[in-house]
Structures are given as structure tokens and as C-alpha cells.
Design a protein around this motif. Structure first.
Motif, PDB file in Angstrom:
ATOM      1  N   ARG A 259       0.598  -1.260   0.053  1.00 32.81           N
ATOM      2  CA  ARG A 259       0.052   0.041   0.102  1.00 32.81           C
ATOM      3  C   ARG A 259       0.736   1.263   0.042  1.00 32.81           C
ATOM      4  NH1 ARG A 259      -4.676  -0.552   2.577  1.00 32.81           N
ATOM      5  NH2 ARG A 259      -4.174   1.321   4.059  1.00 32.81           N
ATOM      6  N   VAL A 260       0.456   2.062  -0.970  1.00 33.26           N
ATOM      7  CA  VAL A 260       1.461   3.233  -1.091  1.00 33.26           C
ATOM      8  C   VAL A 260       0.521   4.561  -1.139  1.00 33.26           C
ATOM      9  CG1 VAL A 260       3.141   4.679  -2.267  1.00 33.26           C
ATOM     10  CG2 VAL A 260       3.231   1.971  -2.324  1.00 33.26           C
ATOM     11  N   GLY A 261       0.714   5.567  -0.401  1.00 36.93           N
ATOM     12  CA  GLY A 261       0.107   7.014  -0.817  1.00 36.93           C
ATOM     13  C   GLY A 261       0.771   7.670  -1.917  1.00 36.93           C
ATOM     14  N   LEU A 262      -0.243   7.579  -3.048  1.00 37.05           N
ATOM     15  CA  LEU A 262       0.303   8.086  -4.348  1.00 37.05           C
ATOM     16  C   LEU A 262       0.772   9.714  -4.216  1.00 37.05           C
ATOM     17  CD1 LEU A 262       0.696   7.355  -7.034  1.00 37.05           C
ATOM     18  CD2 LEU A 262      -1.579   7.874  -7.736  1.00 37.05           C
ATOM     19  N   ALA A 263      -0.088  10.411  -3.219  1.00 38.00           N
ATOM     20  CA  ALA A 263       0.443  11.873  -3.269  1.00 38.00           C
ATOM     21  C   ALA A 263       1.751  12.055  -2.755  1.00 38.00           C
ATOM     22  CB  ALA A 263      -0.879  12.577  -2.275  1.00 38.00           C
ATOM     23  N   ALA A 264       2.053  11.382  -1.492  1.00 35.47           N
ATOM     24  CA  ALA A 264       3.208  11.427  -0.982  1.00 35.47           C
ATOM     25  C   ALA A 264       4.200  10.836  -2.028  1.00 35.47           C
ATOM     26  CB  ALA A 264       3.605  10.421   0.285  1.00 35.47           C
ATOM     27  N   VAL A 265       4.005  10.076  -2.927  1.00 35.63           N
ATOM     28  CA  VAL A 265       5.116   9.328  -4.019  1.00 35.63           C
ATOM     29  C   VAL A 265       5.332  10.773  -4.946  1.00 35.63           C
ATOM     30  CG1 VAL A 265       5.164   7.950  -6.030  1.00 35.63           C
ATOM     31  CG2 VAL A 265       4.541   7.264  -3.837  1.00 35.63           C
ATOM     32  N   VAL A 266       4.204  11.275  -5.198  1.00 38.37           N
ATOM     33  CA  VAL A 266       4.327  12.547  -6.170  1.00 38.37           C
ATOM     34  C   VAL A 266       5.244  13.714  -5.663  1.00 38.37           C
ATOM     35  CG1 VAL A 266       3.093  14.533  -7.151  1.00 38.37           C
ATOM     36  CG2 VAL A 266       2.287  12.226  -7.289  1.00 38.37           C
ATOM     37  N   GLU A 267       5.043  13.898  -4.157  1.00 43.53           N
ATOM     38  CA  GLU A 267       5.716  14.791  -3.599  1.00 43.53           C
ATOM     39  C   GLU A 267       7.279  14.667  -3.607  1.00 43.53           C
ATOM     40  OE1 GLU A 267       3.183  15.793   0.008  1.00 43.53           O
ATOM     41  OE2 GLU A 267       1.811  16.775  -1.473  1.00 43.53           O
ATOM     42  N   ALA A 268       7.461  13.060  -3.138  1.00 38.52           N
ATOM     43  CA  ALA A 268       8.983  13.018  -2.995  1.00 38.52           C
ATOM     44  C   ALA A 268       9.542  13.097  -4.568  1.00 38.52           C
ATOM     45  CB  ALA A 268       9.031  11.431  -2.617  1.00 38.52           C
ATOM     46  N   ALA A 269       8.897  12.716  -5.383  1.00 38.39           N
ATOM     47  CA  ALA A 269       9.551  12.778  -6.806  1.00 38.39           C
ATOM     48  C   ALA A 269       9.694  14.461  -7.118  1.00 38.39           C
ATOM     49  CB  ALA A 269       8.481  12.624  -7.863  1.00 38.39           C
ATOM     50  N   LEU A 270       8.836  15.221  -6.661  1.00 36.00           N
ATOM     51  CA  LEU A 270       8.839  16.788  -6.974  1.00 36.00           C
ATOM     52  C   LEU A 270      10.215  17.189  -6.161  1.00 36.00           C
ATOM     53  CD1 LEU A 270       5.213  17.884  -6.736  1.00 36.00           C
ATOM     54  CD2 LEU A 270       6.782  17.859  -8.690  1.00 36.00           C
ATOM     55  N   ASP A 271      10.380  16.629  -4.937  1.00 37.51           N
ATOM     56  CA  ASP A 271      11.483  16.971  -4.311  1.00 37.51           C
ATOM     57  C   ASP A 271      12.781  16.817  -4.818  1.00 37.51           C
ATOM     58  OD1 ASP A 271      11.403  18.035  -1.874  1.00 37.51           O
ATOM     59  OD2 ASP A 271      11.694  16.397  -0.693  1.00 37.51           O
ATOM     60  N   ILE A 272      12.839  15.278  -5.376  1.00 38.29           N
ATOM     61  CA  ILE A 272      13.912  14.954  -6.100  1.00 38.29           C
ATOM     62  C   ILE A 272      14.248  15.862  -7.146  1.00 38.29           C
ATOM     63  CG2 ILE A 272      14.991  13.069  -7.378  1.00 38.29           C
ATOM     64  CD1 ILE A 272      13.434  11.212  -5.654  1.00 38.29           C
ATOM     65  N   SER A 273      13.195  16.233  -7.958  1.00 40.79           N
ATOM     66  CA  SER A 273      13.441  16.874  -9.388  1.00 40.79           C
ATOM     67  C   SER A 273      13.420  18.471  -9.083  1.00 40.79           C
ATOM     68  CB  SER A 273      12.265  16.416 -10.295  1.00 40.79           C
ATOM     69  OG  SER A 273      12.252  15.207 -10.234  1.00 40.79           O
ATOM     70  N   GLN A 274      13.207  18.892  -8.026  1.00 41.43           N
ATOM     71  CA  GLN A 274      13.175  20.145  -7.657  1.00 41.43           C
ATOM     72  C   GLN A 274      14.307  21.114  -8.461  1.00 41.43           C
ATOM     73  OE1 GLN A 274      13.503  21.302  -3.535  1.00 41.43           O
ATOM     74  NE2 GLN A 274      12.560  23.364  -3.755  1.00 41.43           N
ATOM     75  N   MET A 275      15.489  20.801  -8.072  1.00 40.51           N
ATOM     76  CA  MET A 275      16.530  21.519  -8.685  1.00 40.51           C
ATOM     77  C   MET A 275      16.535  21.709 -10.015  1.00 40.51           C
ATOM     78  SD  MET A 275      18.856  22.212  -6.011  1.00 40.51           S
ATOM     79  CE  MET A 275      19.171  22.011  -4.552  1.00 40.51           C
ATOM     80  N   ARG A 276      16.233  20.580 -10.620  1.00 40.95           N
ATOM     81  CA  ARG A 276      16.310  20.294 -12.204  1.00 40.95           C
ATOM     82  C   ARG A 276      15.336  21.360 -12.770  1.00 40.95           C
ATOM     83  NH1 ARG A 276      16.075  15.016 -15.775  1.00 40.95           N
ATOM     84  NH2 ARG A 276      16.467  16.395 -17.906  1.00 40.95           N
ATOM     85  N   LEU A 277      13.940  21.295 -12.038  1.00 42.55           N
ATOM     86  CA  LEU A 277      12.995  21.854 -12.620  1.00 42.55           C
ATOM     87  C   LEU A 277      13.128  23.620 -12.567  1.00 42.55           C
ATOM     88  CD1 LEU A 277      10.004  19.571 -11.331  1.00 42.55           C
ATOM     89  CD2 LEU A 277      10.514  19.613 -13.623  1.00 42.55           C
ATOM     90  N   ALA A 278      13.619  23.580 -11.335  1.00 39.18           N
ATOM     91  CA  ALA A 278      13.913  24.993 -11.353  1.00 39.18           C
ATOM     92  C   ALA A 278      14.796  25.730 -12.146  1.00 39.18           C
ATOM     93  CB  ALA A 278      14.496  25.358  -9.793  1.00 39.18           C
ATOM     94  N   ARG A 279      15.893  24.755 -12.567  1.00 40.35           N
ATOM     95  CA  ARG A 279      17.040  25.263 -13.494  1.00 40.35           C
ATOM     96  C   ARG A 279      16.477  25.496 -14.889  1.00 40.35           C
ATOM     97  NH1 ARG A 279      20.802  21.821 -11.717  1.00 40.35           N
ATOM     98  NH2 ARG A 279      20.460  20.327 -13.325  1.00 40.35           N
ATOM     99  N   ALA A 280      15.400  24.542 -14.927  1.00 37.11           N
ATOM    100  CA  ALA A 280      14.731  24.767 -16.581  1.00 37.11           C
ATOM    101  C   ALA A 280      13.803  25.662 -16.502  1.00 37.11           C
ATOM    102  CB  ALA A 280      14.153  23.235 -16.968  1.00 37.11           C
ATOM    103  N   GLY A 281      13.449  26.114 -15.647  1.00 43.56           N
ATOM    104  CA  GLY A 281      12.423  27.174 -15.481  1.00 43.56           C
ATOM    105  C   GLY A 281      11.003  26.702 -15.545  1.00 43.56           C
ATOM    106  N   VAL A 282      10.862  25.731 -14.991  1.00 45.28           N
ATOM    107  CA  VAL A 282       9.334  24.961 -15.246  1.00 45.28           C
ATOM    108  C   VAL A 282       8.788  25.216 -13.619  1.00 45.28           C
ATOM    109  CG1 VAL A 282       8.345  22.485 -15.234  1.00 45.28           C
ATOM    110  CG2 VAL A 282      10.428  23.328 -16.775  1.00 45.28           C
ATOM    111  N   SER A 283       7.459  25.529 -13.854  1.00 41.16           N
ATOM    112  CA  SER A 283       6.519  25.665 -12.775  1.00 41.16           C
ATOM    113  C   SER A 283       5.802  24.457 -12.640  1.00 41.16           C
ATOM    114  CB  SER A 283       5.723  26.999 -12.995  1.00 41.16           C
ATOM    115  OG  SER A 283       4.991  26.869 -14.004  1.00 41.16           O
ATOM    116  N   VAL A 284       5.522  24.086 -11.493  1.00 38.55           N
ATOM    117  CA  VAL A 284       4.541  22.996 -11.306  1.00 38.55           C
ATOM    118  C   VAL A 284       2.985  23.328 -10.741  1.00 38.55           C
ATOM    119  CG1 VAL A 284       4.470  20.719 -10.089  1.00 38.55           C
ATOM    120  CG2 VAL A 284       6.700  21.355 -11.058  1.00 38.55           C
ATOM    121  N   ASP A 285       2.151  22.866 -11.220  1.00 39.73           N
ATOM    122  CA  ASP A 285       0.711  23.090 -10.781  1.00 39.73           C
ATOM    123  C   ASP A 285       0.490  21.752 -10.047  1.00 39.73           C
ATOM    124  OD1 ASP A 285      -1.896  23.553 -10.309  1.00 39.73           O
ATOM    125  OD2 ASP A 285      -2.482  23.677 -12.174  1.00 39.73           O
TER     126      ASP A 285
END
Ligand code: ADP
Length: 586
Positions: free
Chosen positions: A424-450
Motif C-alpha cells: 500500500r502506497v500513498g500516491l500523493a506522497a510519492v508525487v511529492e517525493a518525486a517533486l522533491d528529487i526533481s526540484q533543482m532540475r525543474l527550477a533550473r529549467a524554469g518549469v513551474s509545477v501545478d
């Protein structure tokens, strides 16, 4: 073929031989019976002749005993020759004789009618009578050509010597007459071998070609002739054939008659016997032929059957040979197939190995880069003396290191095809962890996340790390795709699926959209430049495999307003499906 022909000829030969044997036996038996019958007939005719002749001799003897005759012979007085002639005439008439004469022992005619001669030639019978015995003779009358039987009886004196001879003459036809109508030809030959009496007129005077002692019996001019019949051996028996008034084929029988010094002969019709013998032989032959034909037919059928069986056996053998050949071909093909399969497996293993190593570098690259940026950050913060924030960064670094360890473990499991069981996995937490990991990269690429957390507890079945890998991968792809876009935004949502046990995570970007949607999940499909270290074309294919291993599906499509939309359809955890207690997202 030749053997059968020989057999048939042998059989036909045997049939002919058998039929001949049957014919021979039947003919012999029939002829033997015929001979018995003919001998009986001949005996009857002979008896008739002998008794007739004896009867006439008796009459001659009786005539000699007549008192008037004896008196005249003894030359006693008072006896007129005319009176004696009349007596003799009367006796002759009553007996059926031609005439009766009284002669002296020297042959002088003492009494008799119409006799041209006064001296009678002394034939053997007369000579016998002159000596005191009665005699009999036969001859052809030289004057008339008639066949005559003569009977002589002596007339004695009181003291003994012969005083005269009574001569009685009869025509041979007289004794022939009773046998005229007989169906069997009968004739009697004298010691000279001439047929003197016969019930067929043409046989009279027949004689074999041998010297005949005529002895005054047959005067010159007597029509002696050889028989017209020929003798032929049939079935070992001499038969006679030919003759106008005779049977076509006849069996001759003969019987000596010493009493009258003649031999009786008869010809029995043998045509009936021969016909029946022929019929018997023919029927036996026909029966044998019929039996033979049946045997031949049976034999033929057996041969045909044997030939058919042999042909079938040959056909079977050929069939078996073909089956064997085919089997050999098939097993060879099987062997080839097995080898090909083995080769394929090997190739598959190699490809999987390549995928795995590529996956490892790809997956570890992102956390490594994150660790790098945290470390740089920590350095800057240390310089500025912001120790508390440094500690926070270090904690994130160690978090990343742990995460990398788990990634390696997962990749190993993936390579061994032994994914950890879904939990059993909480899907929202998974998304947030992934956003965490990708944060730097997304920021560098100038991508905003909704990103909006769902208003329901989205608990799915899956592996936490692997799911976040999928999301990280999708985020990275979106960022890459939007590199040249004016607007760079990723919209992330979690929603309930079509069915209550499904939960759908969707990521939408504002990039150019997918160039070839049907190819993106193929391994090594990539539109990115080679050598950037990013474009290996494995991210989506690995993600697809991971999602599928949880019982979910991953789809990529283009949206009409522009951009790509990726959806991860996952299996909801059972409690959700049953409406169990809410679970806290991470
Ligand atoms: P890589 O990212 O190494 O190219 P992936 O399997 O992750 O490999 O992606 C395969 C391809 O799918 C990409 O090269 C790209 O062409 C296409 N793709 C993936 N995500 C997107 C997206 N968000 N927008 C447009 N194209 C995409």
C-alpha cells in the motif's frame, strides 16, 4: 503364368486320360454283357437249326422203316415202285421236305418222283448209309443251284446187310425261315468255312479267303464271296463294321456245333454300348472340367488376393518410409527450433543486461546530481555561517544516498525479474517525493509545477521507490520537452478511475507534444540528441514495465490544446475499494 499354363495342360491331359479310361472300362463291361446276350441269341438259333435237322433225320429213319419202302428195297414181290413213291411223296409233303427217294446202296433210284437221274451220285451221307449208319450232308444242287440238306437212312435186309437207302432232301431255306426276322444276324459255316445257312441272304456263301475243299458240295458257279465287313479293334475287342444290312459296329460271337459239323456265328449290335460308353466318358470329362474350372477360379482368386496383400504391404512399407522420413525432418526442424529458441533467450538476456546497466546509470544520475547541488548549497551556507540550514542540506544528502541504495536494490530486483511485492502506497506522497528529487532540475529549467493534493486518500498498490522513479522520469521528460517552449508548466493531478478500484495520476505539460506516440515505450526510442547523457530511450520503457508489474497501465498521448499528457492508471489498495479508514498521506 507359364506355370499356370503347364498346370492347365497337365490337368486337361489328366482329364482326357481319365475319360479314355472310363470309356475303355464302360466299353469293356458293355461288350462283355453284349457278348453274353449275343451268345444266348446264337444258342437259341443254333438249337433251332440243330433240332430241325435232327427232326428231318428222324423222318428219314422212319421212312426207311416203312414196310412198303423196306419191301421194295428188299425186292420183295408185290410192291410197286409207284406205290412206294406215292408213300414217300406223302411223307415228304407232311414233313415239309423237298423230296424223299429210295436208292439202292449203289445209288440207283428205286423209287422217287421226277428224278431225272437213275443213278444218284454217292455223297458222303449215302456212303455212310450204305455202310449201315444214317448220314447227313449239305450241298448246292448243281442243277438248280439250290442249297440242300440231305439225310440218308439205311434199309436193312433180315439177315443184316443194307438193302437200300432212303434219301430225304430239304432246302436250306426251310430251316432258315424261322430266323429271318431276328434282329441279330446269325449264320452257320460248314467245315469248309463257307456260310451255308444265314438269316441274312447276302451272307450266304460268304467265306474267308482260304482254300475251300469243295468236295462236290459247291459246284462251279456257286457265288462264293468274302465278307464285306472289316474287323476293327475297339477297347481291346475285335468288332466288325460295315455291311449294308448289318449294324455299323457289331460284336461277333461264334459257337461250334459238332452235332451238325457246323459253327454258328452271330453279330450283336455294339453301337448302343459304344454310345453309352462315350456318354459316360463325356460326362466324367465334363464333371472333371467343371471341378477343374472351379478349382482354377479359386486358385486365381487366391493368387489375386495374395497379389493384393503384397501390393498393400508394399504400399504400407512405402508409407512407413515416408512417415519415417517426415519424422526425421520434423525432429531436425525441432532441433533447429530449440537451438533458435536458445539463441533467442540468450539474445534476450543480453538485451535485458544492456537495459539494466543503462537503467542503473540513468536512475542513479538524477539523485547524484541532487546530492551534488545539496553539497554545493551546504558549502555556500557554511561560508555564510548558516549552520542550521547546512544540517538540513546534509540530512537531505543522506536521504538521497539512502534513496540511491534503494534504487540500486530495485534495479537489481528488476533485472532479476523479482520485483518486491506491491504494498500500500500513498500516491500523493510519492508525487511529492518525486517533486522533491526533481526540484533543482525543474527550477533550473524554469518549469513551474501545478500540483494539487487529491481530496481523497489515494492509496494504491505498488512500490514507493519505483513509483517515484516513474514520476521523476515523467517530470524529467516533460522538462526536456518544454526546453524550447515559452510557457513551461507541468500540471499534476490524482483522480478516481473509471472503476472504483482504480486511481489515475496524470501529468500534463505545455511542450510540443509527443512526435510518435506509438513508439515512445519501445526501448531505445529517443528523439533526444545522442551524447547528452539523457537520451537513451529507456526511461519510458522501464517505467512502463514498473507500472505494469503493479497491475497498472502507463499511457502517453497528446492533448488538443497542445502538450503531452501521461496517465498512470493504478490499482487502488483494497481498503479504499471497500471504503475502509482514511490513510494519512506522507
Ligand atoms: P529519453 O528520455 O531518454 O529519450 P524516454 O523513454 O524517457 O527516453 O522517452 C522517449 C521519447 O519519448 C523521448 O525521446 C521523447 O521523444 C518522447 N517523450 C517523452 N516524454 C515526452 C513529453 N512529455 N513530451 C514530448 N515527447 C516526449
Amino acid at each position: 503364368m507359364a506355370g499356370r499354363l503347364i498346370l492347365v495342360f497337365c490337368f486337361l491331359g489328366a482329364v482326357v486320360a481319365g475319360a479314355a479310361q472310363v470309356w475303355m472300362m464302360a466299353a469293356r463291361e458293355g461288350l462283355a454283357r453284349l457278348e453274353e446276350r449275343a451268345e444266348a441269341d446264337l444258342r437259341l438259333a443254333s438249337d433251332r437249326l440243330v433240332s430241325a435237322l435232327l427232326q428231318f433225320r428222324e423222318i428219314a429213319v422212319l421212312a426207311a422203316a416203312h414196310p412198303d419202302v423196306a419191301a421194295l428195297a428188299r425186292a420183295e414181290a408185290g410192291v410197286a415202285p409207284e406205290a412206294v413213291a406215292a408213300v414217300l411223296r406223302r411223307i415228304a409233303d407232311q414233313a415239309g421236305a423237298r423230296d424223299i427217294l429210295l436208292l439202292s446202296p449203289e445209288g440207283r433210284v428205286l423209287a422217287g418222283e421226277a428224278v431225272p437221274l437213275d443213278r444218284w451220285p454217292l455223297t458222303p451221307d449215302l456212303r455212310r448209309a450204305a455202310r449201315g449208319a444214317s448220314g447227313r450232308h449239305h450241298l448246292v444242287d448243281p442243277a438248280t443251284g439250290e442249297r440242300m440238306f440231305t439225310f440218308a437212312a439205311p434199309v436193312f435186309r433180315e439177315n443184316g446187310p443194307v438193302a437200300g437207302i432212303v434219301l430225304l432232301r430239304i432246302e436250306a431255306e426251310q430251316v432258315e425261315a424261322p430266323g429271318r426276322g431276328d434282329p441279330v444276324p446269325v449264320w452257320f459255316t460248314d467245315t469248309a468255312g463257307v456260310a451255308f445257312v444265314a438269316n441274312r441272304s447276302e451272307m450266304v456263301f460268304e467265306t474267308e479267303a482260304r482254300p475251300v475243299s469243295l468236295e462236290g458240295v459247291y459246284p462251279p458257279g456257286t457265288p462264293l464271296h468274302a465278307p464285306a465287313r472289316r474287323t476293327r479293334m475297339v477297347a481291346g475287342t475285335p468288332l466288325q463294321e460295315g455291311g449294308a444290312y448289318l449294324p455299323a459296329l457289331a460284336l461277333p460271337v461264334s459257337q461250334p456245333l459238332p452235332v451238325i459239323s457246323m459253327t454258328g456265328h452271330a453279330l450283336a449290335d455294339a453301337t448302343g454300348v459304344m454310345r453309352s460308353a462315350r456318354a459316360q466318358a463325356l460326362s466324367v470329362a465334363l464333371a472333371a472340367l467343371a471341378v477343374g474350372a472351379v478349382f482354377l477360379a479359386l486358385w486365381e482368386r487366391r493368387r489375386a488376393l495374395a497379389a493384393r496383400l503384397a501390393a498393400e504391404a508394399r504400399a504400407n512399407a512405402a508409407l512407413e518410409q515416408r512417415v519415417a522420413a517426415r519424422t526425421a525432418e520434423l525432429s531436425a526442424a525441432n532441433a533447429r527450433l530449440r537451438q533458435t529458441q536458445a539463441e533467442l533467450v540468450q539474445a534476450g538476456k543480453l538485451s535485458a543486461l544492456g537495459q539494466m546497466s543503462a537503467g542503473i546509470s540513468h536512475e542513479l544520475n538524477q539523485p547524484l546530481m541532487a546530492i551534488g547541488s545539496y553539497a554545493e548549497n551546504a558549502e555556500l551556507l557554511l561560508e555564510r555561517g548558516r549552520g542550521a540550514e547546512v544540517g538540513e542540506n546534509l540530512a537531505r544528502i543522506s536521504d538521497m544516498a539512502r534513496r540511491m541504495g534503494r534504487i540500486i536494490k530495485n534495479l537489481r530486483a528488476f533485472a532479476r525479474q523479482e520485483a518486491e511485492p506491491a504494498t500500500r502506497v500513498g500516491l500523493a506522497a510519492v508525487v511529492e517525493a518525486a517533486l522533491d528529487i526533481s526540484q533543482m532540475r525543474l527550477a533550473r529549467a524554469g518549469v513551474s509545477v501545478d500540483w494539487q493534493r487529491p481530496d481523497f486518500p489515494a492509496i494504491v498498490m505498488g512500490g514507493e521507490v519505483r513509483l517515484s522513479q516513474v514520476v521523476v522520469n515523467l517530470l524529467a521528460n516533460a522538462a526536456d520537452a518544454m526546453a524550447d517552449s515559452a510557457t513551461r508548466q507541468i500540471t499534476i493531478r490524482i483522480a478516481r478511475g473509471d472503476r472504483p478500484d482504480r486511481i489515475v495520476l496524470s501529468l500534463r505539460d505545455t511542450g510540443p507534444g509527443i512526435a510518435e506516440p506509438e513508439k515512445i515505450f519501445d526501448p531505445f526510442y529517443s528523439t533526444k540528441e545522442v551524447g547528452t547523457g539523457e537520451g537513451m530511450g529507456l526511461g519510458l520503457s522501464i517505467s512502463y514495465g514498473l507500472v505494469q508489474s503493479f497491475g497498472g497501465t502507463l499511457r502517453g498521448e497528446n492533448v488538443s490544446e497542445g502538450g503531452a499528457l501521461f496517465t498512470v492508471d493504478l490499482q487502488a489498495a483494497p481498503e479504499i475499494a471497500r471504503g475502509g479508514p482514511k490513510e494519512e498521506a506522507q
